[in-house]
Design a protein around this motif. Structure first.
Motif, PDB file in Angstrom:
ATOM      1  N   LEU A 142      23.688  37.136  69.896  1.00 11.78           N
ATOM      2  CA  LEU A 142      24.047  37.408  68.476  1.00 11.78           C
ATOM      3  C   LEU A 142      25.122  36.826  67.773  1.00 11.78           C
ATOM      4  CD1 LEU A 142      23.976  41.447  69.094  1.00 11.78           C
ATOM      5  CD2 LEU A 142      22.058  39.964  68.022  1.00 11.78           C
ATOM      6  N   SER A 143      24.858  36.612  66.461  1.00  9.73           N
ATOM      7  CA  SER A 143      25.899  36.340  65.421  1.00  9.73           C
ATOM      8  C   SER A 143      26.405  37.439  64.565  1.00  9.73           C
ATOM      9  CB  SER A 143      25.511  34.969  64.749  1.00  9.73           C
ATOM     10  OG  SER A 143      25.347  33.951  65.761  1.00  9.73           O
ATOM     11  N   TYR A 144      27.508  37.263  63.905  1.00 11.86           N
ATOM     12  CA  TYR A 144      28.182  38.363  63.230  1.00 11.86           C
ATOM     13  C   TYR A 144      28.646  37.626  61.922  1.00 11.86           C
ATOM     14  CZ  TYR A 144      28.023  40.509  67.838  1.00 11.86           C
ATOM     15  OH  TYR A 144      27.719  41.228  68.966  1.00 11.86           O
ATOM     16  N   TYR A 145      28.772  38.411  60.886  1.00 13.91           N
ATOM     17  CA  TYR A 145      29.041  38.050  59.363  1.00 13.91           C
ATOM     18  C   TYR A 145      30.489  37.736  58.918  1.00 13.91           C
ATOM     19  CZ  TYR A 145      24.343  38.943  57.628  1.00 13.91           C
ATOM     20  OH  TYR A 145      23.046  39.120  57.174  1.00 13.91           O
ATOM     21  N   GLY A 146      31.315  38.244  59.941  1.00 10.88           N
ATOM     22  CA  GLY A 146      32.788  38.220  59.489  1.00 10.88           C
ATOM     23  C   GLY A 146      33.020  39.024  58.291  1.00 10.88           C
ATOM     24  N   ARG A 147      33.505  38.320  57.175  1.00 11.90           N
ATOM     25  CA  ARG A 147      33.838  38.889  55.947  1.00 11.90           C
ATOM     26  C   ARG A 147      34.615  40.392  55.930  1.00 11.90           C
ATOM     27  NH1 ARG A 147      30.165  35.364  55.576  1.00 11.90           N
ATOM     28  NH2 ARG A 147      29.311  34.793  53.665  1.00 11.90           N
ATOM     29  N   SER A 148      35.753  40.482  56.850  1.00 13.29           N
ATOM     30  CA  SER A 148      36.581  41.533  56.931  1.00 13.29           C
ATOM     31  C   SER A 148      37.060  41.729  55.545  1.00 13.29           C
ATOM     32  CB  SER A 148      37.727  41.255  58.009  1.00 13.29           C
ATOM     33  OG  SER A 148      37.077  41.253  59.304  1.00 13.29           O
ATOM     34  N   THR A 149      37.381  42.911  55.280  1.00  8.98           N
ATOM     35  CA  THR A 149      37.825  43.246  53.576  1.00  8.98           C
ATOM     36  C   THR A 149      38.671  44.384  53.606  1.00  8.98           C
ATOM     37  OG1 THR A 149      35.413  42.576  53.028  1.00  8.98           O
ATOM     38  CG2 THR A 149      36.697  44.340  51.680  1.00  8.98           C
ATOM     39  N   ILE A 150      39.568  44.357  52.783  1.00  7.53           N
ATOM     40  CA  ILE A 150      40.495  45.354  52.407  1.00  7.53           C
ATOM     41  C   ILE A 150      40.163  45.426  51.013  1.00  7.53           C
ATOM     42  CG2 ILE A 150      42.761  45.805  52.480  1.00  7.53           C
ATOM     43  CD1 ILE A 150      43.382  43.643  54.314  1.00  7.53           C
ATOM     44  N   ALA A 151      40.140  46.947  50.726  1.00  8.38           N
ATOM     45  CA  ALA A 151      39.832  47.369  49.378  1.00  8.38           C
ATOM     46  C   ALA A 151      40.217  48.721  49.114  1.00  8.38           C
ATOM     47  CB  ALA A 151      38.252  47.471  49.206  1.00  8.38           C
ATOM     48  N   GLY A 152      40.146  49.183  47.802  1.00  5.66           N
ATOM     49  CA  GLY A 152      40.500  50.656  47.382  1.00  5.66           C
ATOM     50  C   GLY A 152      40.919  50.886  46.236  1.00  5.66           C
ATOM     51  N   ARG A 153      41.548  51.891  45.927  1.00  6.97           N
ATOM     52  CA  ARG A 153      41.864  52.139  44.569  1.00  6.97           C
ATOM     53  C   ARG A 153      42.995  51.296  44.045  1.00  6.97           C
ATOM     54  NH1 ARG A 153      46.938  53.964  45.209  1.00  6.97           N
ATOM     55  NH2 ARG A 153      47.800  54.683  47.249  1.00  6.97           N
ATOM     56  N   ALA A 154      43.082  50.992  42.869  1.00  5.63           N
ATOM     57  CA  ALA A 154      44.030  50.162  42.239  1.00  5.63           C
ATOM     58  C   ALA A 154      44.191  50.577  40.677  1.00  5.63           C
ATOM     59  CB  ALA A 154      43.483  48.830  42.489  1.00  5.63           C
ATOM     60  N   PHE A 155      45.205  51.419  40.466  1.00  8.48           N
ATOM     61  CA  PHE A 155      45.425  51.580  38.912  1.00  8.48           C
ATOM     62  C   PHE A 155      45.622  50.377  38.002  1.00  8.48           C
ATOM     63  CE2 PHE A 155      48.164  52.385  35.220  1.00  8.48           C
ATOM     64  CZ  PHE A 155      47.812  53.221  34.664  1.00  8.48           C
ATOM     65  N   PRO A 156      45.080  50.205  36.884  1.00  7.51           N
ATOM     66  CA  PRO A 156      43.931  51.276  36.131  1.00  7.51           C
ATOM     67  C   PRO A 156      42.584  51.053  36.652  1.00  7.51           C
ATOM     68  CG  PRO A 156      44.236  49.721  34.668  1.00  7.51           C
ATOM     69  CD  PRO A 156      44.770  48.958  35.681  1.00  7.51           C
ATOM     70  N   SER A 157      42.122  50.320  37.539  1.00  5.11           N
ATOM     71  CA  SER A 157      40.658  50.235  37.685  1.00  5.11           C
ATOM     72  C   SER A 157      40.544  51.185  39.009  1.00  5.11           C
ATOM     73  CB  SER A 157      40.667  48.660  38.333  1.00  5.11           C
ATOM     74  OG  SER A 157      39.371  48.830  39.229  1.00  5.11           O
ATOM     75  N   PHE A 158      39.391  51.811  38.996  1.00  5.72           N
ATOM     76  CA  PHE A 158      39.078  52.768  40.271  1.00  5.72           C
ATOM     77  C   PHE A 158      39.047  51.924  41.422  1.00  5.72           C
ATOM     78  CE2 PHE A 158      38.146  55.881  37.443  1.00  5.72           C
ATOM     79  CZ  PHE A 158      37.217  57.092  38.132  1.00  5.72           C
TER      80      PHE A 158
END
Lengths: 304, 304
Positions: A234-250
């Protein structure tokens, strides 16, 4: 309510999620690489470093799991109790460096050596904090998890210097948003998802999209550490991500990896005050929402 | 389980979500524009046409709601029972054209004319099917919904020629994923979210991100109809989006609007068979997940 309890905690945190390419079935090589990457991330200022699902052993089962629906010998041999030798070795490093490390590991049940879980070990400067056991195992014929592992049944949160964190594994995070919600009701301000996204299953943009959504809908930070590159077949996509809230954007994607092995990092503010969300009586409304759902579920069960 | 009950239904559906710019407080003008856009979408082959939150009246409250925390006279005057004059007029059109129309409307309670809801009317060739009442109202000081409306408390699904559909409004959809999950457990294969996303509140990419996530995590289609352009003092992002499952990818954005008034459409397959999801014993696993959450919620309540 969540905010007040965090006053004693650090005001920022640097999180790393690792696009990790395991050597299939070679625990020693993977453990060495995990330690090397922890040291490297720590030198760059990381406080919490997370590796993907089953990073220690490799995700894929051997042919016997698919062919005969039997546990695969690779995972049988690789499985360890927590605490165990690999977690003890990582714990030495986390103590020395003052960091938290999460990594995917086939966990052997302490009481019954024939029972294994797809787990994430959570280790900090204080020692081994515990493990999260994957709740929703992917079934055959596409997946082999059910042939080799038993499902977990618990939603722990872990106390750290940066506040309480929740841990999830792959499907539990991607398609069971109610589990993330419960972790937030238990006070998690960061959810770390240790995942394996196979090329062909989800599309590469999936990881950032869902990670961003979990962060947004819960007004927390969410981070997914994802396997990358080719493993056994199998192969995997990677693309590890850090995300979330950020004033003033949701929502905001703070960092996102490519498709190769790499450390993906972001520094996040944990300061009090997330307008306009502080006004939203979040806890009360979330419990009200769950109660409505519980009533509906009861009616559904009665109607069948 | 969900699939079998849909064997009698149409095999494809064309959905339109409208980037709608209402004339504030001018119901006659908005109703006329709704009808014109329904005719236009129908001529292009649309089967289900959805307009945003409070499209009939305009979303924003008058100054008295913010200043004095009082119901605004605009929404008091605009509110109608369902059935009522505007829904009856749209029902004539849906019968003539053989389409389904959903639009945001300030609903007046049939029994108590002082009580209003932020509702979506659901109207088809068969007549007025009912309404969905927004469950989570946005509070002051940023928002005025609580000053003018009462919250709904019900999660209906609606039978259509294309199968069962669920309806949600804005925050209920954006930040309460457990509500969407319950609609899916009730058999919804399409969720329509009628929303108002104010410029400055969410970021423009928010709409596609969360709509895609709801579709993906539930293995259904999800569509958000969003207000666009300037209304009274507020402006809206538009960006109405149709998204969801798409074999072999977990998710796809099928159509996404810009920031101006426009009709955004996509034709979706409703055929049986959504590998690899058919294997996932979805209903059983979802109920198991909810039961785990219900237990955790009980423990949380007891610990306080």
């Amino acid at each position: 309510m969540i905010q007040k309890e965090y006053e004693k905690n650090e005001k920022t945190v640097t999180v790393s999620v690792v696009n990790f390419n395991p050597v299939w079935g070679d625990k020693a090589a993977n453990l060495q690489k995990i330690k090397t990457m922890v040291i490297s991330a720590s030198q760059e200022g990381s406080n919490i470093i997370a590796f993907p699902e089953l990073a220690l052993s490799g995700y894929e089962c051997g042919d016997e799991a698919r062919r005969d629906h039997k546990p695969c010998s690779m995972h049988e041999e690789a499985a360890e109790t927590i605490p165990g030798s690999s977690t003890a070795e990582v714990a030495k490093l986390t103590k020395e460096l003052g960091v938290y490390v999460l990594f995917g590991i086939p966990e052997r049940d302490e009481k019954n050596p024939k029972v294994r879980y797809i787990s994430v070990a959570v280790i900090g400067p204080e020692g081994i904090l515990g493990s999260y056991r994957k709740i929703h195992l992917a079934p055959p014929p596409t997946f082999t998890e059910e042939a080799c592992f038993k499902p977990g049944n618990d939603l722990p949160v872990f106390e750290t210097k940066y506040g309480r964190i929740g841990v999830q594994i792959c499907a539990d995070f991607w398609v069971y948003p109610e589990l993330s919600r419960i972790l937030c009701l238990k006070g998690a301000r960061l959810i770390i998802n240790c995942a394996a996204c196979m090329v062909g299953q989800t599309g590469p943009e999936f990881i950032a999209q869902i990670t961003g959504c979990r962060g947004t809908e819960n007004f927390i930070y969410a981070a997914s550490a994802s396997l990358a590159g080719k493993e056994r077949t199998l192969s995997y996509y990677g693309r590890s991500t850090i995300a979330g809230r950020a004033f003033p954007s949701f929502k905001q994607i703070f960092a996102q990896g490519g498709d190769r092995e790499e450390i993906v990092s972001a520094t996040l503010s944990l300061e009090k005050g997330q307008p306009p969300f502080d006004q939203l009586s979040l806890e009360k409304e979330r419990i009200r929402s769950f109660e409505l759902c519980a009533n509906e579920l009861k009616k559904l069960a009665e109607s069948r």
